[in-house]
Design an enzyme around this catalytic site. Structure first.
Site, PDB file in Angstrom:
ATOM      1  N   GLU A  54     -11.553 -97.790  26.018  1.00  0.00           N
ATOM      2  CA  GLU A  54     -10.257 -98.464  25.985  1.00  0.00           C
ATOM      3  C   GLU A  54     -10.444 -99.970  25.768  1.00  0.00           C
ATOM      4  OE1 GLU A  54      -6.260 -98.884  28.799  1.00  0.00           O
ATOM      5  OE2 GLU A  54      -8.013 -97.787  29.529  1.00  0.00           O
ATOM      6  N   HIS A  71      -7.870-101.124  37.590  1.00  0.00           N
ATOM      7  CA  HIS A  71      -7.610-100.329  36.391  1.00  0.00           C
ATOM      8  C   HIS A  71      -8.421 -99.035  36.418  1.00  0.00           C
ATOM      9  CE1 HIS A  71      -8.231 -99.924  31.790  1.00  0.00           C
ATOM     10  NE2 HIS A  71      -7.204 -99.212  32.156  1.00  0.00           N
ATOM     11  N   GLU A  83      -6.896 -96.493  38.737  1.00  0.00           N
ATOM     12  CA  GLU A  83      -5.732 -95.861  38.099  1.00  0.00           C
ATOM     13  C   GLU A  83      -6.178 -94.679  37.225  1.00  0.00           C
ATOM     14  OE1 GLU A  83      -4.108 -96.109  34.076  1.00  0.00           O
ATOM     15  OE2 GLU A  83      -3.858 -98.150  34.833  1.00  0.00           O
ATOM     16  N   HIS A  84      -7.326 -94.815  36.565  1.00  0.00           N
ATOM     17  CA  HIS A  84      -7.891 -93.698  35.799  1.00  0.00           C
ATOM     18  C   HIS A  84      -8.340 -92.561  36.722  1.00  0.00           C
ATOM     19  CE1 HIS A  84      -8.853 -95.047  31.499  1.00  0.00           C
ATOM     20  NE2 HIS A  84      -8.136 -96.031  31.991  1.00  0.00           N
TER      21      HIS A  84
END
Length: 1000
Positions: free
Chosen positions: A213, A132, A135-136
């Site tokens: 997040e 994750h 992906e950022h």
């Protein structure tokens, strides 16, 4: 697992590029620009498709929107170096519209999406959340385009957007942009996978965005349930990992253990972001030959590491453990009672042509006579039921498939939850005894085949995202239909998972606020309180035996709502570009437009039933909410067949009236409208149903009040709008002693005096449309009100000073605060609204870069164009972790951003200004992909009673002559000279206390 709205970070070294340095030539073709005949598409789909494979292993589907009669009207922009290094309110709300840009028909956006067959299952054990986080990080600059937010800035200048998400075994990136800039955007975007920077400084900063997040995800019960459920997997199975990642797992613990997160990111990128793991879909109004040339030239540079894909398919039966078949009691964040019964089945993806779980879920989730929910509703034990498999990575992957039945319980249902479970098990036993039914399978098949045949086009960015994932799952001929159609009836394939849905293998999850104080276990990552207990022996014995079946449970009857006539109707009136008024009297008004563009046998019908009594008091608003909820409950069983036959309907309590929305195949749509109006005319309820919805509405109001964004909106609009009743006032009313008599008195008054206004568009004649409004008048027998009811509130003009309102969050467990700084500008007119749209468009990327990327204040950071009951304004909102920043500090940073933005606007070059103006014009000219988009635009005009159906054309004319000086003056005037500022701070309870302790 994370589904991010946006994933970005900042720059570093990319790793080795082992792919070729230049583009590869396309193979010779016998016929140029021909669609691939092996790719099966809907007959209503005008697009052309071509499938190619690059020598580095990347697979691509090229999608051309170019029709035979079109030619390239606009050249592709020459590639140049970058010189610069949400909506609030309900869909039917008329008082505030914060979505700036509406479209007219000219040209679609171009779009691309890329799916990589790697996800959170591949996270290393010592760095949870790394997939994750990567992906950022790839968003934050590349070797070729090193500017940290360069890609986003490029898209914003040219009317585009982007997004990304990480699932268990796949990661998807997508973007759209004006066609003129698509070639350059593809090159910039491809650098994520060719040479991202990922510099160490950016790694440290973007961890804060990931952590924010994660903090925002914590108060959501769906996320908490998934984390708890995943923790039941066998040790060593990837399902038990922490997929989100946070500051603890990606920064603090790695430092303590001397783990170099930056190097591990690069290593993960080299290992998994390999061309042969990737599927790409690109869509544009270009020839297939052009698209192929671009894709081969750009994407051949993505390296192929030659290593096999991550494979988890040998890790079967992850939930075959003693802890699975137990009862888990959970304390939810929201005040709801919810029951989820789950089974872990062998992976079912390979059976996509039969779709056994879809067949089973269609029956389990049925709401008509004989269904589980029908029986539970009669007992007033349940309000909603969902059954099946969501096909997300959590529910379906290469190691298992989940089948679950989720039921929203009433208070009475919660106290009888074991009997509720027993009814579910009885229905399953009935299905197992009768076996798969070819009649029912073919009925579902027929409905879905019709929907596929006449499907409306999706937005390009959503379409390519769906297709690039389908390319990982299905053979070429099924790329476009593999997830939509049921191809073949196979009772053995259906029976195999059906036989496994037994009481002895079920997991039971029960959520209720009544568990508070009784659950002494805590889930590690989200802090969910829960307890575990064996299922009582009496029920184990009952379900192990041959228990009798309730005779009220049976298979659905034949569906009378399935359309069979798909003829396109001949118009009975002249063609028009915009809706025309075909009825206008003291009891109603009807607008109509026959569709001659999309040419599908469907109709959209929307009505608002305006009643002056709704806004008389908070009590009336509560009774109105009860009325609409119970009306929907009364309709649910009889209207469910229409729903599954793709006739959609929605009832919605608006600020000033009841909204009814219908959509679907025109053949049987009138049956559905008549059914709704009949139930409205003959409305009644029972004390038990009334009590059930009183309790449910208490929970609904509470859920609104505990969300910082909803509470902030409620407070802001109560300050701005005269005579608006707050949710808190409604909550106080519903806690009083309301009765059925109060409701029936209100409903009779509501129905006695109405003004009905509607819009009908699609495959209908004007004569048929008039019958719809006439049916309202004949069945309801209502009188016209003395004056036409208002559709907007009166708005307070803020004094020229700063106003601050601080409220405490009502959710003690939520560590998030929200700050909204709002500047009111005045009564909306067309020119000022267009200027505001342009201003906010200029503001979006700098706002993100300043407040999120550089200041790392939070994950959600955005400016908004505010149209509050016809009064214009703009706002900047930041959702922040209150354990890190006080709301006063955040407001100071918002003002610092606005100062910085003011300087940028003053120094803005004429070229940059004109680029943004052109981008907004192109967005407004962007072609509708489906009839619903045109209907949404026209319905807004009817809803607000403005009727400027050609608004977009008028706004485009404004944009063509607006100047930079005018825009800068507009901003300066409303921020300084005549500043009317309102700040709303929703402050986290416990987190603000922690900050206070830290400062001491």
């Amino acid at each position: 697992m994370p589904q991010t709205n946006k994933a970005r970070a900042s720059g570093g070294s990319s790793g080795e590029n082992t792919g070729p340095e230049s583009g590869e030539p396309p193979p010779a073709r016998a016929e140029a620009d021909q669609s691939d005949p092996l790719i099966v598409k809907s007959p209503s789909d005008p697009k052309k498709y071509r499938y190619i494979e690059l020598s580095n292993g990347l697979k691509a589907l090229l999608i051309s929107d170019l029709t035979q009669s079109e030619s390239n009207k606009e050249p592709v922009a020459k590639e140049e170096e970058d010189s610069s290094e949400e909506e609030d309110g309900d869909s039917e709300s008329t008082n505030e519209d914060s979505s700036c840009v509406r479209k007219c028909s000219s040209e679609k956006q171009s779009a691309a999406a890329l799916c990589i067959s790697v996800g959170s299952f591949s996270d290393p054990a010592d760095l949870p959340g790394l997939a994750h986080f990567l992906e950022h990080m790839v968003f934050m600059g590349s070797e070729k385009y090193p500017a940290e937010n360069g890609f986003d800035a490029f898209l914003k200048r040219h009317g585009g957007s982007d997004n990304a998400s990480t699932d268990c075994e796949r990661t998807i990136f997508k973007f759209d942009v004006q066609r003129k800039y698509f070639r350059e955007a593809l090159d910039r975007w491809a650098q994520f996978f060719i040479g991202p920077l990922m510099i160490p400084d950016a790694v440290d900063r973007e961890v804060e965005a990931v952590d924010s997040e994660y903090q925002m995800a914590q108060p959501l019960d769906s996320n908490r349930k998934e984390m708890l459920f995943g923790g039941l997997a066998k040790a060593g199975h990837p399902m038990s990992k922490f997929f989100w990642g946070n500051a603890q797992t990606l920064k603090n613990e790695p430092r303590e253990k001397n783990i170099n997160t930056y190097e591990r990111l690069r290593e993960f990128w080299r290992r998994y972001y390999s061309a042969h793991y990737m599927t790409l879909a690109v869509q544009s109004k270009e020839t297939l030959d052009n698209l192929e040339e671009w894709v081969r030239e750009i994407f051949i540079k993505i390296p192929n590491n030659g290593q096999p894909r991550a494979d988890f398919s040998d890790l079967q039966d992850p939930f075959d453990t003693p802890d699975f078949n137990k009862l888990y009691r959970v304390v939810p964040v929201r005040k709801i009672h919810a029951l989820t019964i789950s089974w872990a089945l062998p992976p079912q993806g390979k059976h996509y042509r039969v779709k056994p779980l879809h067949y089973i879920s269609w029956l389990i989730g049925h709401e008509g006579a004989g269904s589980i929910l029908s029986l539970l509703r009669k007992k007033c034990w349940a309000l909603a039921l969902f059954g099946g498999n969501s096909e997300s990575g959590f529910d379906q992957n290469t190691t298992y498939s989940i089948f679950s039945v989720s039921i929203t319980l009433s208070d009475e249902g919660f106290h009888n939850f074991f009997q509720v479970i027993h009814i579910v098990f009885q229905y399953l036993k009935m299905l197992q005894s009768v076996g798969p039914q070819q009649r029912l399978y073919e009925e579902i098949q027929k409905i879905e085949a019709s929907e596929f045949h006449y499907q409306e086009q999706m937005e390009p960015i959503e379409f390519v995202a769906n297709i690039c994932e389908n390319m990982q799952l299905f053979p070429k001929e099924d790329f476009l239909r593999g997830d939509q159609l049921m191809f073949e009836y196979n009772p053995e394939v259906i029976s195999a998972p059906l036989r496994l849905l037994t009481p002895a293998t079920a997991n039971i999850l029960l959520l209720s606020p009544e568990h508070d104080g009784l659950c002494h276990l805590k889930e590690k990552w989200f802090g969910t309180q829960y307890s575990v207990e064996d299922i009582p022996q009496e029920y184990c014995d009952l379900w192990a035996g041959d228990f009798p079946l309730n005779p009220d449970l049976h298979l659905p009857a034949e569906n009378r709502f399935i359309a069979t006539d798909f003829t396109l109707k001949t118009s009975d009136c002249p063609d028009t570009d915009f809706p025309v008024k075909i009825i206008d009297n003291e009891r109603g008004r009807l607008w109509f437009r026959k569709d001659n563009k999309f040419k599908i046998p469907k109709v959209y019908a929307r009505f608002q039933l305006l009643a002056p009594i709704i806004q008389e008091s908070p009590k009336n608003l509560v009774l109105f909410d009860l009325f609409v909820n119970i009306l929907a409950h009364n309709l649910a069983e009889t209207a469910y067949d229409a729903d599954v036959a793709q006739l959609e309907y929605m009832l919605f309590p608006g600020d000033h009236g009841l909204f009814i929305r219908l959509k679907g195949f025109n053949h049987k749509l009138s049956l559905l409208l008549n059914l709704i109006v009949d139930h409205l005319a003959n409305f009644s309820t029972t004390p038990n149903v009334f009590s059930m919805f009183i309790e449910q509405l208490k929970k609904t109001y509470y859920i609104i009040l505990i969300k910082p964004d909803q509470l902030g909106r409620d407070v802001r609009l109560q300050i701005l709008e005269h005579h608006r009743w707050s949710v808190m006032q409604k909550y106080k009313v519903i806690m009083t002693d309301l009765g059925v008599t109060d409701l029936m008195d209100f409903v009779n008054r509501f129905k006695a005096e109405l003004f009905v206004e509607g819009l009908i568009q699609g495959n209908f004649t004007s004569a048929e449309s008039k019958e719809f409004l006439q049916y309202f008048i004949e069945k309801l027998q209502y009188k016209a009100p003395p004056a036409e009811p208002p559709v907007l509130f009166r708005v307070v003009e803020l004094p020229q000073t700063h106003h601050l309102c601080k409220v405490q969050s009502l959710n003690k467990a939520d560590a998030n605060s929200e700050v909204t700084v709002y500047y009111q500008t005045g009564l909306k007119n067309l020119r000022e609204h267009t200027l505001m749209e342009l201003l906010v468009m200029h503001m979006e990327e700098p706002c993100f870069d300043f407040l999120r990327t550089k200041e790392t204040l939070g994950y959600q950071v955005y400016p908004s164009c505010r149209n509050t009951s016809g009064v214009l304004g703009f706002s900047v909102t930041v959702e922040t972790q209150a354990t890190k920043f006080s709301t006063d500090f955040v407001e100071g940073k918002i003002e610092a951003f606005l100062d910085n933005f003011e300087e940028k606007m003053v120094n803005l070059s004429d070229e940059a200004f004109q680029t943004q103006v052109t981008a907004l014009i192109k967005l407004k000219e962007c072609e509708d992909t489906q009839l619903g988009e045109e209907v949404d635009r026209n319905w807004f005009e009817v809803l607000t009673q403005q009727y400027v159906f050609d608004r977009l054309n008028k706004e485009i004319e404004v944009l063509k002559n607006v100047t930079k000086d005018e825009l800068v003056s507009f901003f300066m005037e409303h921020r300084h000279a005549s500043s009317r500022k309102l700040s709303i701070h929703v402050c986290s309870l416990f987190a603000e206390s922690i900050l206070l302790l830290k400062h001491h």
